[in-house]
Scaffold this motif. Structure first.
Motif, PDB file in Angstrom:
ATOM      1  N   MET A   1      11.056  30.618   7.295  1.00 36.65           N
ATOM      2  CA  MET A   1      10.212  30.623   8.072  1.00 36.65           C
ATOM      3  C   MET A   1       8.841  31.543   8.614  1.00 36.65           C
ATOM      4  N   GLU A   2       8.914  32.943   6.975  1.00 32.69           N
ATOM      5  CA  GLU A   2       8.062  33.916   7.421  1.00 32.69           C
ATOM      6  C   GLU A   2       6.735  32.861   6.424  1.00 32.69           C
ATOM      7  N   GLN A   3       6.923  31.993   5.963  1.00 29.28           N
ATOM      8  CA  GLN A   3       6.376  31.129   4.971  1.00 29.28           C
ATOM      9  C   GLN A   3       5.205  29.901   6.129  1.00 29.28           C
ATOM     10  N   ALA A   4       5.741  28.997   7.165  1.00 31.12           N
ATOM     11  CA  ALA A   4       5.334  28.909   8.012  1.00 31.12           C
ATOM     12  C   ALA A   4       4.351  29.371   8.777  1.00 31.12           C
ATOM     13  N   SER A   5       5.310  30.392   9.749  1.00 27.30           N
ATOM     14  CA  SER A   5       4.327  31.450  10.336  1.00 27.30           C
ATOM     15  C   SER A   5       3.258  31.854   9.725  1.00 27.30           C
ATOM     16  N   MET A   6       2.859  32.553   8.519  1.00 22.04           N
ATOM     17  CA  MET A   6       1.789  32.716   8.214  1.00 22.04           C
ATOM     18  C   MET A   6       0.774  31.968   7.733  1.00 22.04           C
TER      19      MET A   6
ATOM     20  N   ALA B   1       0.783  26.380  22.838  1.00 20.04           N
ATOM     21  CA  ALA B   1       0.686  24.947  21.858  1.00 20.04           C
ATOM     22  C   ALA B   1       1.358  25.557  20.776  1.00 20.04           C
ATOM     23  N   ALA B   2       1.356  24.969  20.122  1.00 22.03           N
ATOM     24  CA  ALA B   2       2.425  24.676  18.247  1.00 22.03           C
ATOM     25  C   ALA B   2       1.880  23.863  17.649  1.00 22.03           C
ATOM     26  N   VAL B   3       1.797  24.175  16.573  1.00 23.12           N
ATOM     27  CA  VAL B   3       1.260  23.119  15.325  1.00 23.12           C
ATOM     28  C   VAL B   3       3.094  22.850  14.456  1.00 23.12           C
ATOM     29  N   THR B   4       3.152  21.710  13.896  1.00 21.82           N
ATOM     30  CA  THR B   4       4.382  21.597  12.437  1.00 21.82           C
ATOM     31  C   THR B   4       3.400  21.791  11.779  1.00 21.82           C
ATOM     32  N   VAL B   5       4.645  22.561  10.828  1.00 25.05           N
ATOM     33  CA  VAL B   5       4.432  23.271   9.312  1.00 25.05           C
ATOM     34  C   VAL B   5       5.088  23.692   8.671  1.00 25.05           C
ATOM     35  N   GLU B   6       5.521  22.628   7.464  1.00 22.73           N
ATOM     36  CA  GLU B   6       6.253  22.768   6.472  1.00 22.73           C
ATOM     37  C   GLU B   6       6.406  23.733   5.437  1.00 22.73           C
TER      38      GLU B   6
ATOM     39  N   VAL C   1       5.175  26.065  15.033  1.00 21.59           N
ATOM     40  CA  VAL C   1       4.476  27.150  15.001  1.00 21.59           C
ATOM     41  C   VAL C   1       3.721  27.776  16.734  1.00 21.59           C
ATOM     42  N   ASP C   2       4.410  28.374  17.331  1.00 23.63           N
ATOM     43  CA  ASP C   2       3.934  28.604  18.804  1.00 23.63           C
ATOM     44  C   ASP C   2       2.114  29.122  18.796  1.00 23.63           C
ATOM     45  N   ILE C   3       1.406  28.600  18.357  1.00 25.72           N
ATOM     46  CA  ILE C   3      -0.204  29.141  18.393  1.00 25.72           C
ATOM     47  C   ILE C   3      -0.294  30.533  20.016  1.00 25.72           C
ATOM     48  N   ALA C   4       0.066  30.469  20.504  1.00 23.89           N
ATOM     49  CA  ALA C   4      -0.409  31.771  21.697  1.00 23.89           C
ATOM     50  C   ALA C   4       0.117  32.454  21.435  1.00 23.89           C
ATOM     51  N   GLU C   5       1.053  33.077  20.339  1.00 20.92           N
ATOM     52  CA  GLU C   5       1.571  34.334  19.868  1.00 20.92           C
ATOM     53  C   GLU C   5       0.920  35.085  19.298  1.00 20.92           C
ATOM     54  N   GLY C   6       1.126  35.351  17.871  1.00 14.65           N
ATOM     55  CA  GLY C   6       0.217  36.267  16.710  1.00 14.65           C
ATOM     56  C   GLY C   6       1.439  37.196  16.545  1.00 14.65           C
ATOM     57  N   CYS C   7       0.422  38.388  16.302  1.00 14.26           N
ATOM     58  CA  CYS C   7       0.413  39.315  15.568  1.00 14.26           C
ATOM     59  C   CYS C   7       1.602  39.914  16.711  1.00 14.26           C
ATOM     60  N   SER C   8       1.979  40.965  16.595  1.00 18.51           N
ATOM     61  CA  SER C   8       3.417  41.363  17.009  1.00 18.51           C
ATOM     62  C   SER C   8       2.265  42.366  18.574  1.00 18.51           C
ATOM     63  N   ASP C   9       1.124  43.187  17.828  1.00 19.43           N
ATOM     64  CA  ASP C   9       0.252  43.736  18.895  1.00 19.43           C
ATOM     65  C   ASP C   9      -0.419  42.830  19.479  1.00 19.43           C
ATOM     66  N   HIS C  10      -0.863  42.161  19.045  1.00 19.08           N
ATOM     67  CA  HIS C  10      -1.718  40.721  19.477  1.00 19.08           C
ATOM     68  C   HIS C  10      -2.762  40.829  18.612  1.00 19.08           C
ATOM     69  N   GLN C  11      -3.192  41.626  18.337  1.00 20.11           N
ATOM     70  CA  GLN C  11      -4.283  41.766  17.275  1.00 20.11           C
ATOM     71  C   GLN C  11      -5.215  40.779  16.629  1.00 20.11           C
TER      72      GLN C  11
ATOM     73  N   VAL D   1       8.221  31.127  14.809  1.00 20.66           N
ATOM     74  CA  VAL D   1       8.336  30.189  15.015  1.00 20.66           C
ATOM     75  C   VAL D   1       9.580  29.306  15.628  1.00 20.66           C
ATOM     76  N   ASN D   2       9.121  28.271  15.735  1.00 21.17           N
ATOM     77  CA  ASN D   2      10.771  27.767  16.548  1.00 21.17           C
ATOM     78  C   ASN D   2      10.800  26.179  15.894  1.00 21.17           C
ATOM     79  N   ASN D   3      11.988  25.165  16.412  1.00 22.34           N
ATOM     80  CA  ASN D   3      12.459  23.880  16.127  1.00 22.34           C
ATOM     81  C   ASN D   3      12.765  24.327  14.610  1.00 22.34           C
ATOM     82  N   VAL D   4      13.201  25.149  14.918  1.00 22.68           N
ATOM     83  CA  VAL D   4      13.682  25.052  12.733  1.00 22.68           C
ATOM     84  C   VAL D   4      14.681  23.805  11.909  1.00 22.68           C
ATOM     85  N   ARG D   5      13.764  22.736  11.636  1.00 22.09           N
ATOM     86  CA  ARG D   5      14.760  21.602  10.783  1.00 22.09           C
ATOM     87  C   ARG D   5      14.464  21.819   9.550  1.00 22.09           C
ATOM     88  N   VAL D   6      15.367  21.783   8.486  1.00 20.95           N
ATOM     89  CA  VAL D   6      15.668  22.167   7.447  1.00 20.95           C
ATOM     90  C   VAL D   6      15.864  20.426   7.048  1.00 20.95           C
ATOM     91  N   ILE D   7      14.923  20.002   6.079  1.00 19.88           N
ATOM     92  CA  ILE D   7      14.870  19.466   4.943  1.00 19.88           C
ATOM     93  C   ILE D   7      14.888  19.248   3.711  1.00 19.88           C
TER      94      ILE D   7
END
Length: 408
Positions: free
Chosen positions: A53-58, A24-29, A111-121, A88-94
């Protein structure tokens, strides 16, 4: 939303995320910023885009973490929280603009909400605490040009403010505290026996989870600002060099350190380098952080650097677990030095760790954390204090003051 419907909503969301292959994904600006370089605008834009992209992820609500416990033999979910950090996927510069030596790029991304931190913690939505300390000058003479000596403590004040403004971190300004022994060698320390270490001595006394420090390695102008005898040829050359954008520039080289305050271990180290114009006379008492300082191209670049430091600290610590120190025990009751202002709630369960101190032959102390396999369930909370119950008496599992709890 009433409680039964809210609980059903959370349960359905939790079950969906547990399904194999579910995504699942959420759309973030989000907006990212970086210093702008006329000589390499593509690199500047890429840096700003990466920050966005880093800010969108956080910002994305991508972590569904649960605290579970058994009641009357039935496993239930008693606390569910959404936490940011995802793919983060499908990035569009506005929007994209350059102003005052800085490029800003605004994006919309999924942003894929099924991912998360690299160690899945499952990092819960707690507020991590850190202290931003003194940034000593490796070359104190550099600060004479412009009278910028106050940058050593002022940088901590501005960085801690930026962290509080742009994140959930509880960033304390302790710019008067210098934890750097020798700026020339930092973060390495020489022990009395001559051995080298990057461990911080007595780091646990500061009552935070992390210690942020650094060294300003270089802040020199590109020309000699010392008084001299008049020289016509030299003056003409310098005037030509000034219009060639070389005469007025000065550097800032800064190295950032993040230490774990519980063990004293160096967790992150990174170097930053900027070059910008300093248009004020080198002998004018401009001062760090004054209106005249921020009007300088050099000052504008320093402001952008502070935002970059804040972003990088957040990226390094976002996926780290929340931790707190045990301050007192009495039978099954345990008190910790964190409370409601840190995001804790009654019913939260925290893993309990023993902390062992090892003494080396060189006299250096090192801390080791051992998971006891037991947890603390919080019952009452004050703004900066929490009290909970262990499954067994603290003495029975050798839990005492200065041991710690960790949110997994």
């Amino acid at each position: 939303m009433n409680q039964p419907i809210k609980a059903l909503h959370y349960c359905l969301l939790f079950l969906l995320l547990m399904l194999p292959g579910f995504a699942a994904a959420v759309t973030v600006e989000a907006t990212g910023q970086a210093p702008y370089s006329d000589t390499d605008p593509g690199w500047s834009r890429q840096q700003a885009l990466q920050r966005a992209m880093e800010q969108a992820s956080m910002r994305a609500s991508s972590w569904l973490s649960s605290t579970r416990q058994a009641r009357d033999g039935v496993l239930i979910i008693d606390n569910i929280r959404l936490r940011s950090q995802g793919q983060v996927n499908n990035v569009r510069v506005i929007n994209e603009q350059v102003d005052a030596g800085q490029i800003s790029v605004t994006i919309i991304a999924e942003v894929d909400i099924a991912e998360g931190c690299s160690d899945h913690q499952a990092t819960l939505g707690y507020s991590k605490s850190l202290a931003v300390t003194h940034f000593p000058l490796q070359r104190p003479q550099d600060a004479r040009y412009g009278y910028l000596q106050d940058i050593q403590g002022g940088l901590a004040t501005l960085l801690s403010y930026e962290l509080r403004r742009s994140s959930t971190f509880n960033a304390l300004d302790v710019g008067e505290l210098n934890i750097i022994g020798d700026p020339q060698r930092a973060p390495v320390r020489i022990l009395p026996e001559g051995t080298l270490t990057t461990l911080l001595d007595r780091s646990e006394q500061h009552n935070v989870q992390y210690l942020v420090s650094g060294v300003i390695r270089n802040m020199t102008p590109h020309h000699d600002a010392e008084p001299r005898s008049p020289n016509v040829l030299t003056d003409i050359y310098r005037q030509v060099d000034y219009f060639d954008e070389g005469y007025a520039k000065r550097d800032l080289v800064l190295e950032l350190f993040i230490h774990d305050a519980f063990t004293g271990a160096l967790q992150h180290q990174q170097r930053y380098h900027l070059t910008a114009d300093w248009n004020a006379d080198m002998h004018t008492k401009v001062g760090f952080g004054t209106p005249e300082f921020w009007q300088q191209p050099f000052g504008k670049q320093v402001r952008a650097l502070i935002r970059t430091l804040s972003n990088d600290i957040q990226l390094q610590l976002t996926c780290e677990p929340f931790r707190a120190r045990i301050t007192q025990t009495r039978d099954r009751q345990v008190w910790i030095n964190a409370g409601s202002l840190d995001g804790l709630q009654t019913g939260d369960r925290l893993s309990v760790y023993r902390r062992f101190t090892h003494y080396g032959l060189d006299g250096e102390t090192r801390s080791e954390l051992e998971n006891t396999g037991y947890s603390l369930t919080l019952e009452t909370l004050q703004p900066h204090l929490g009290r909970g119950l262990l499954e067994l008496p603290a003495a029975g599992i050798n839990i005492q003051r200065d041991d710690i709890v960790i949110a997994h």
